[in-house]
Design a protein around this motif. Sequence first.
Motif, short mmCIF file in Angstrom:
data_model
loop_
_atom_site.label_atom_id
_atom_site.label_comp_id
_atom_site.label_asym_id
_atom_site.label_seq_id
_atom_site.Cartn_x
_atom_site.Cartn_y
_atom_site.Cartn_z
N VAL A 49 40.63 40.75 50.17
CA VAL A 49 41.20 42.07 49.94
C VAL A 49 41.54 42.72 51.28
CG1 VAL A 49 40.80 44.38 48.99
CG2 VAL A 49 39.90 42.37 47.80
N LYS A 50 42.77 43.11 51.42
CA LYS A 50 43.19 43.78 52.65
C LYS A 50 43.00 45.28 52.49
CE LYS A 50 47.12 44.28 55.84
NZ LYS A 50 48.55 43.95 56.07
N HIS A 51 42.37 45.88 53.51
CA HIS A 51 42.20 47.33 53.52
C HIS A 51 42.71 47.83 54.86
CE1 HIS A 51 38.45 46.88 55.96
NE2 HIS A 51 38.39 45.73 55.30
N LYS B 49 48.80 44.26 41.69
CA LYS B 49 49.38 43.26 42.59
C LYS B 49 50.47 42.47 41.87
CE LYS B 49 49.89 40.25 45.95
NZ LYS B 49 50.64 40.58 47.17
N LYS B 50 50.25 42.12 40.62
CA LYS B 50 51.24 41.37 39.85
C LYS B 50 52.53 42.17 39.70
CE LYS B 50 51.67 38.90 35.46
NZ LYS B 50 50.99 38.56 34.17
N ALA B 51 52.38 43.48 39.52
CA ALA B 51 53.56 44.33 39.35
C ALA B 51 54.26 44.60 40.67
CB ALA B 51 53.15 45.65 38.69
N ALA B 52 53.49 44.65 41.77
CA ALA B 52 54.07 45.03 43.06
C ALA B 52 54.75 43.87 43.77
CB ALA B 52 52.97 45.61 43.96
N GLY B 53 54.35 42.64 43.47
CA GLY B 53 54.98 41.51 44.13
C GLY B 53 54.33 41.18 45.46
N ASN B 54 55.07 40.47 46.32
CA ASN B 54 54.49 39.93 47.56
C ASN B 54 54.93 40.67 48.82
OD1 ASN B 54 53.04 37.87 46.25
ND2 ASN B 54 54.92 36.65 46.06
N ALA B 55 55.39 41.88 48.69
CA ALA B 55 55.77 42.65 49.87
C ALA B 55 54.54 42.92 50.73
CB ALA B 55 56.43 43.96 49.45
N GLU B 56 54.75 43.12 52.03
CA GLU B 56 53.63 43.43 52.91
C GLU B 56 52.99 44.75 52.50
OE1 GLU B 56 52.56 43.85 57.67
OE2 GLU B 56 54.63 43.57 57.02
N ASN B 57 51.65 44.76 52.46
CA ASN B 57 50.90 45.94 52.02
C ASN B 57 51.42 46.43 50.67
OD1 ASN B 57 49.42 45.87 54.42
ND2 ASN B 57 50.83 47.25 55.46
N ALA B 58 51.52 45.48 49.74
CA ALA B 58 52.15 45.75 48.44
C ALA B 58 51.46 46.85 47.65
CB ALA B 58 52.17 44.46 47.62
N LEU B 59 50.16 47.06 47.88
CA LEU B 59 49.41 48.03 47.07
C LEU B 59 49.15 49.34 47.79
CD1 LEU B 59 46.79 45.61 45.45
CD2 LEU B 59 48.99 46.36 44.55
N ASP C 263 44.80 38.88 47.70
CA ASP C 263 45.21 37.51 47.36
C ASP C 263 44.70 37.28 45.94
OD1 ASP C 263 45.58 34.84 46.95
OD2 ASP C 263 44.76 34.21 48.88
N PRO C 264 45.59 37.14 44.97
CA PRO C 264 45.14 37.06 43.57
C PRO C 264 44.42 35.77 43.20
CG PRO C 264 47.51 36.72 43.71
CD PRO C 264 47.06 37.11 45.09
N GLU C 265 44.51 34.77 44.07
CA GLU C 265 43.84 33.50 43.79
C GLU C 265 42.48 33.48 44.48
OE1 GLU C 265 44.84 31.26 41.68
OE2 GLU C 265 46.66 32.43 41.26
#
Length: 325
Positions: free
Chosen positions: A78-80, A101-111, A64-66
């Motif tokens: 942070v999700k692991h 995260k900014k590049a990957a967007g809001n997809a589930e498990n984006a990273l 969550d970037p905020e």
Amino acid sequence: MHKGYGRRTGPIWVVVAIMAVVMVIIARAGFKSFQSAEDLYKANEVYYVNDKGSSVAIKVMDIDPEPLVLNGHNYYLVKHERGVAVFEAKSDELNNVLEAKKAAGNAENALEASNIYLSVRVTPEKSSGKKSNVKVNVTPEMKDAFYKKYKESSLYSENAKTKIDESRILKLTTSEDQWGDSAFTFVMLAIVLGLIGFQIYQTRRLKAQYARFDAYFPEYANNMKQLLDDAEYVDPKLKILVMEGILVSYDINFTVIDLSEVSKAYLVFENRRKGGMKVHLRFEYANKKYDSILFRRQLLRLKELVEYLNEEYNLGLKVDFRLLG
């Protein structure tokens, strides 16, 4: 080899072997903080949502970037692979994660596909403080705030595997952590090496004492028990015998003393922490070196031994036996 030598040195080498294993464990734990996060992860040094004193790794699935700001500290969710963790960090410390995260967007498990690993330290909910006090690191108010933030974030899920652990806080492994681990590791290794060195010294000392015994009593070298029957003086409780001017302590610390070489003999009393007393019977030689025999029990029997040594070998031992109780 004397049976007694094997019986006395066997436990010593067991201790040395255990210490060697302990040394390897300490060294491995101490230098983990210097490994990269990915290397830690591949070595299965992974954060399993438990209290851990050394560095462990997580693979970042999402963030969550905020941040949540509490008392001037930034807390990121942070999700692991094993859930969602509360991560205390400045934004620049997680810059690579936030950029990804900014590049990957809001997809589930984006990273998940980004293969981002972090080396972290765990701050437990409570830890030991000074004078046995308990230090609270995560207050109930903080836990409530963490959970509220989680429910409002895109990471929230009813899936049991992605529940938040609001009772622990993760932080990046820092250079201070690394050097602190190194200092602790070197201190512990020095202690272990010192203990190993002492055990080796004890083994060599026993070997020398048995060689000395064989030199004085070659006829008893293969039948030491016979000496108990032939000796001029034997105290089976103190495990002391005297034969032809040679005193033998056949307790765990086997010691052979030629009384004709002794220039001075004296007793040293030592009070034990948990009550009682220990007594050292020391025999000093002309070169100022000495041998010492330790007695922990049956201390009143020392009176008879001291009287015998004074009468037969004129050692001049003086002691107030009222000290023995």
